[in-house]
Scaffold this motif. Structure first.
Motif, PDB file in Angstrom:
ATOM      1  N   ASP A   1       0.818  -1.215   0.000  1.00 49.64           N
ATOM      2  CA  ASP A   1       0.000   0.000   0.000  1.00 49.64           C
ATOM      3  C   ASP A   1       0.853   1.267   0.000  1.00 49.64           C
ATOM      4  OD1 ASP A   1       0.894  -0.317   2.601  1.00 49.64           O
ATOM      5  OD2 ASP A   1      -1.041   0.154   3.523  1.00 49.64           O
ATOM      6  N   PRO A   2       1.591   1.500  -1.084  1.00 55.15           N
ATOM      7  CA  PRO A   2       2.420   2.709  -1.150  1.00 55.15           C
ATOM      8  C   PRO A   2       1.584   3.981  -1.272  1.00 55.15           C
ATOM      9  CG  PRO A   2       2.420   1.608  -3.266  1.00 55.15           C
ATOM     10  CD  PRO A   2       1.688   0.704  -2.309  1.00 55.15           C
ATOM     11  N   PHE A   3       2.156   5.079  -0.824  1.00 60.44           N
ATOM     12  CA  PHE A   3       1.536   6.396  -0.986  1.00 60.44           C
ATOM     13  C   PHE A   3       1.305   6.631  -2.476  1.00 60.44           C
ATOM     14  CE2 PHE A   3       2.316  11.137  -1.261  1.00 60.44           C
ATOM     15  CZ  PHE A   3       1.070  11.504  -0.770  1.00 60.44           C
ATOM     16  N   HIS A   4       0.133   7.152  -2.826  1.00 57.69           N
ATOM     17  CA  HIS A   4      -0.256   7.259  -4.242  1.00 57.69           C
ATOM     18  C   HIS A   4       0.720   8.079  -5.078  1.00 57.69           C
ATOM     19  CE1 HIS A   4      -1.790  11.428  -4.676  1.00 57.69           C
ATOM     20  NE2 HIS A   4      -1.894  11.337  -3.368  1.00 57.69           N
ATOM     21  N   ALA A   5       1.380   9.067  -4.492  1.00 59.95           N
ATOM     22  CA  ALA A   5       2.301   9.903  -5.266  1.00 59.95           C
ATOM     23  C   ALA A   5       3.712   9.323  -5.344  1.00 59.95           C
ATOM     24  CB  ALA A   5       2.351  11.311  -4.674  1.00 59.95           C
ATOM     25  N   ASN A   6       3.956   8.198  -4.697  1.00 60.68           N
ATOM     26  CA  ASN A   6       5.263   7.549  -4.773  1.00 60.68           C
ATOM     27  C   ASN A   6       5.268   6.648  -6.010  1.00 60.68           C
ATOM     28  OD1 ASN A   6       7.697   6.264  -4.390  1.00 60.68           O
ATOM     29  ND2 ASN A   6       7.348   5.800  -2.242  1.00 60.68           N
ATOM     30  N   THR A   7       5.311   7.297  -7.166  1.00 58.28           N
ATOM     31  CA  THR A   7       5.147   6.578  -8.436  1.00 58.28           C
ATOM     32  C   THR A   7       6.252   5.549  -8.674  1.00 58.28           C
ATOM     33  OG1 THR A   7       6.221   8.403  -9.602  1.00 58.28           O
ATOM     34  CG2 THR A   7       3.809   8.418  -9.524  1.00 58.28           C
ATOM     35  N   ALA A   8       7.457   5.812  -8.198  1.00 54.47           N
ATOM     36  CA  ALA A   8       8.544   4.842  -8.387  1.00 54.47           C
ATOM     37  C   ALA A   8       8.234   3.548  -7.643  1.00 54.47           C
ATOM     38  CB  ALA A   8       9.873   5.430  -7.915  1.00 54.47           C
ATOM     39  N   SER A   9       7.706   3.651  -6.449  1.00 54.31           N
ATOM     40  CA  SER A   9       7.365   2.457  -5.678  1.00 54.31           C
ATOM     41  C   SER A   9       6.198   1.707  -6.316  1.00 54.31           C
ATOM     42  CB  SER A   9       7.033   2.849  -4.235  1.00 54.31           C
ATOM     43  OG  SER A   9       6.899   1.702  -3.439  1.00 54.31           O
ATOM     44  N   VAL A  10       5.198   2.436  -6.758  1.00 56.77           N
ATOM     45  CA  VAL A  10       4.053   1.799  -7.416  1.00 56.77           C
ATOM     46  C   VAL A  10       4.518   1.060  -8.677  1.00 56.77           C
ATOM     47  CG1 VAL A  10       1.853   2.210  -8.595  1.00 56.77           C
ATOM     48  CG2 VAL A  10       2.387   3.446  -6.469  1.00 56.77           C
ATOM     49  N   ARG A  11       5.344   1.705  -9.496  1.00 56.54           N
ATOM     50  CA  ARG A  11       5.859   1.063 -10.715  1.00 56.54           C
ATOM     51  C   ARG A  11       6.679  -0.184 -10.387  1.00 56.54           C
ATOM     52  NH1 ARG A  11       7.250   6.264 -12.403  1.00 56.54           N
ATOM     53  NH2 ARG A  11       9.429   5.808 -11.969  1.00 56.54           N
ATOM     54  N   LEU A  12       7.505  -0.098  -9.353  1.00 56.24           N
ATOM     55  CA  LEU A  12       8.325  -1.239  -8.956  1.00 56.24           C
ATOM     56  C   LEU A  12       7.438  -2.436  -8.618  1.00 56.24           C
ATOM     57  CD1 LEU A  12      11.075  -2.487  -8.113  1.00 56.24           C
ATOM     58  CD2 LEU A  12      10.641  -1.554  -5.842  1.00 56.24           C
ATOM     59  N   LEU A  13       6.412  -2.213  -7.831  1.00 59.31           N
ATOM     60  CA  LEU A  13       5.510  -3.301  -7.454  1.00 59.31           C
ATOM     61  C   LEU A  13       4.776  -3.848  -8.677  1.00 59.31           C
ATOM     62  CD1 LEU A  13       4.299  -1.611  -4.196  1.00 59.31           C
ATOM     63  CD2 LEU A  13       5.433  -3.850  -4.287  1.00 59.31           C
ATOM     64  N   GLU A  14       4.305  -2.963  -9.542  1.00 55.31           N
ATOM     65  CA  GLU A  14       3.597  -3.415 -10.741  1.00 55.31           C
ATOM     66  C   GLU A  14       4.507  -4.224 -11.666  1.00 55.31           C
ATOM     67  OE1 GLU A  14      -0.019  -0.196 -11.132  1.00 55.31           O
ATOM     68  OE2 GLU A  14       1.902   0.339 -12.052  1.00 55.31           O
ATOM     69  N   LYS A  15       5.771  -3.865 -11.759  1.00 52.73           N
ATOM     70  CA  LYS A  15       6.712  -4.639 -12.589  1.00 52.73           C
ATOM     71  C   LYS A  15       6.876  -6.062 -12.069  1.00 52.73           C
ATOM     72  CE  LYS A  15       9.548  -0.872 -14.359  1.00 52.73           C
ATOM     73  NZ  LYS A  15      10.862  -0.222 -14.312  1.00 52.73           N
ATOM     74  N   HIS A  16       6.605  -6.252 -10.785  1.00 50.44           N
ATOM     75  CA  HIS A  16       6.737  -7.581 -10.179  1.00 50.44           C
ATOM     76  C   HIS A  16       5.399  -8.301 -10.076  1.00 50.44           C
ATOM     77  CE1 HIS A  16      11.008  -7.785  -9.247  1.00 50.44           C
ATOM     78  NE2 HIS A  16      10.929  -6.478  -9.172  1.00 50.44           N
ATOM     79  N   GLY A  17       4.388  -7.812 -10.782  1.00 58.71           N
ATOM     80  CA  GLY A  17       3.128  -8.522 -10.876  1.00 58.71           C
ATOM     81  C   GLY A  17       2.027  -8.060  -9.949  1.00 58.71           C
TER      82      GLY A  17
ATOM     83  N   HIS B   1      -4.546   6.266   4.956  1.00 56.42           N
ATOM     84  CA  HIS B   1      -3.796   6.238   6.214  1.00 56.42           C
ATOM     85  C   HIS B   1      -3.804   7.675   6.688  1.00 56.42           C
ATOM     86  CE1 HIS B   1      -2.482   2.111   5.863  1.00 56.42           C
ATOM     87  NE2 HIS B   1      -2.005   2.332   4.652  1.00 56.42           N
ATOM     88  N   GLY B   2      -4.653   7.973   7.645  1.00 58.65           N
ATOM     89  CA  GLY B   2      -4.808   9.359   8.070  1.00 58.65           C
ATOM     90  C   GLY B   2      -5.388  10.169   6.933  1.00 58.65           C
ATOM     91  N   GLU B   3      -4.714  11.256   6.602  1.00 62.28           N
ATOM     92  CA  GLU B   3      -5.164  12.144   5.525  1.00 62.28           C
ATOM     93  C   GLU B   3      -4.645  11.722   4.147  1.00 62.28           C
ATOM     94  OE1 GLU B   3      -7.298  14.813   5.925  1.00 62.28           O
ATOM     95  OE2 GLU B   3      -7.494  13.912   7.923  1.00 62.28           O
ATOM     96  N   ASP B   4      -3.810  10.699   4.103  1.00 60.21           N
ATOM     97  CA  ASP B   4      -3.115  10.334   2.867  1.00 60.21           C
ATOM     98  C   ASP B   4      -3.771   9.156   2.156  1.00 60.21           C
ATOM     99  OD1 ASP B   4      -1.095  12.282   3.225  1.00 60.21           O
ATOM    100  OD2 ASP B   4      -0.080  10.947   4.637  1.00 60.21           O
ATOM    101  N   GLU B   5      -3.863   9.278   0.838  1.00 63.82           N
ATOM    102  CA  GLU B   5      -4.374   8.208   0.003  1.00 63.82           C
ATOM    103  C   GLU B   5      -3.219   7.300  -0.424  1.00 63.82           C
ATOM    104  OE1 GLU B   5      -6.016   7.981  -4.451  1.00 63.82           O
ATOM    105  OE2 GLU B   5      -7.246   9.228  -3.109  1.00 63.82           O
ATOM    106  N   HIS B   6      -3.438   6.002  -0.268  1.00 61.68           N
ATOM    107  CA  HIS B   6      -2.457   5.003  -0.669  1.00 61.68           C
ATOM    108  C   HIS B   6      -3.115   4.057  -1.659  1.00 61.68           C
ATOM    109  CE1 HIS B   6       0.709   5.679   2.501  1.00 61.68           C
ATOM    110  NE2 HIS B   6      -0.259   6.487   2.884  1.00 61.68           N
ATOM    111  N   ILE B   7      -2.327   3.522  -2.558  1.00 59.90           N
ATOM    112  CA  ILE B   7      -2.816   2.575  -3.549  1.00 59.90           C
ATOM    113  C   ILE B   7      -2.665   1.167  -2.973  1.00 59.90           C
ATOM    114  CG2 ILE B   7      -2.451   1.608  -5.852  1.00 59.90           C
ATOM    115  CD1 ILE B   7      -1.416   4.399  -6.656  1.00 59.90           C
ATOM    116  N   LEU B   8      -3.739   0.406  -3.005  1.00 58.30           N
ATOM    117  CA  LEU B   8      -3.684  -0.975  -2.564  1.00 58.30           C
ATOM    118  C   LEU B   8      -3.377  -1.847  -3.776  1.00 58.30           C
ATOM    119  CD1 LEU B   8      -3.949  -2.962  -0.223  1.00 58.30           C
ATOM    120  CD2 LEU B   8      -6.378  -3.167  -0.787  1.00 58.30           C
TER     121      LEU B   8
END
Length: 151
Positions: free
Chosen positions: A115-131, A140-147
């Protein structure tokens, strides 16, 4: 970075000071939206909830012989989550991709959530590259995270 330059090993207590410094890096805090813990709270969390919990799978990331960060898998209710932290000097060099691939070979539980922070695009891309696939968002509080989920 080639696979031979990155490896995983068990975390030892001496690693925790490096992990603490990495957690307090201002740019890492900004990108992750994770509030750094004071030293004593950080050490207590790591020694009891991570290293002291047999259900947690944790590995140190070694890149070019240096301690680069860590990867962790833990249970949150009935879901298995994964998280990672790399020192800024290792960003953009392929360390995260190789380390995550190695970790996913060890961590066999599926589904596996992140569940990375939505604006942490490098982390989101890394996870997506691994399936990992996006399944929604959570707060999480006031912050939107991508599940994301790896089936």
């Amino acid at each position: 970075m080639s696979d031979g330059d990155v490896r995983l090993r068990d975390v030892v207590e001496a690693d925790l000071e490096v992990f603490l410094a990495q957690e307090h890096d201002p740019e890492a805090v900004r990108r992750s939206r994770f509030a750094p813990r004071p030293r004593e709270a950080f050490l207590r969390h790591w020694t009891t909830r991570i290293l002291g919990d047999p259900t947690v799978h944790v590995q140190a990331v070694i890149a070019d012989g240096a301690l680069a960060g860590n990867l962790v898998a833990w249970w949150e209710a009935d879901k298995r989550f994964i998280g990672y932290w790399l020192g800024r000097e290792f960003w953009g060099r392929g360390v995260g991709g190789v380390a995550l691939g190695l970790f996913l070979e060890q961590e066999k539980t599926r589904p596996l959530h992140a569940d990375p922070f939505h604006a942490n695009t490098a982390s989101v891309r890394l996870l997506e590259k691994h399936g990992f696939r996006r399944t929604g968002t959570i707060r999480h509080g006031e912050d939107e995270h991508i599940l994301l989920v790896l089936s």
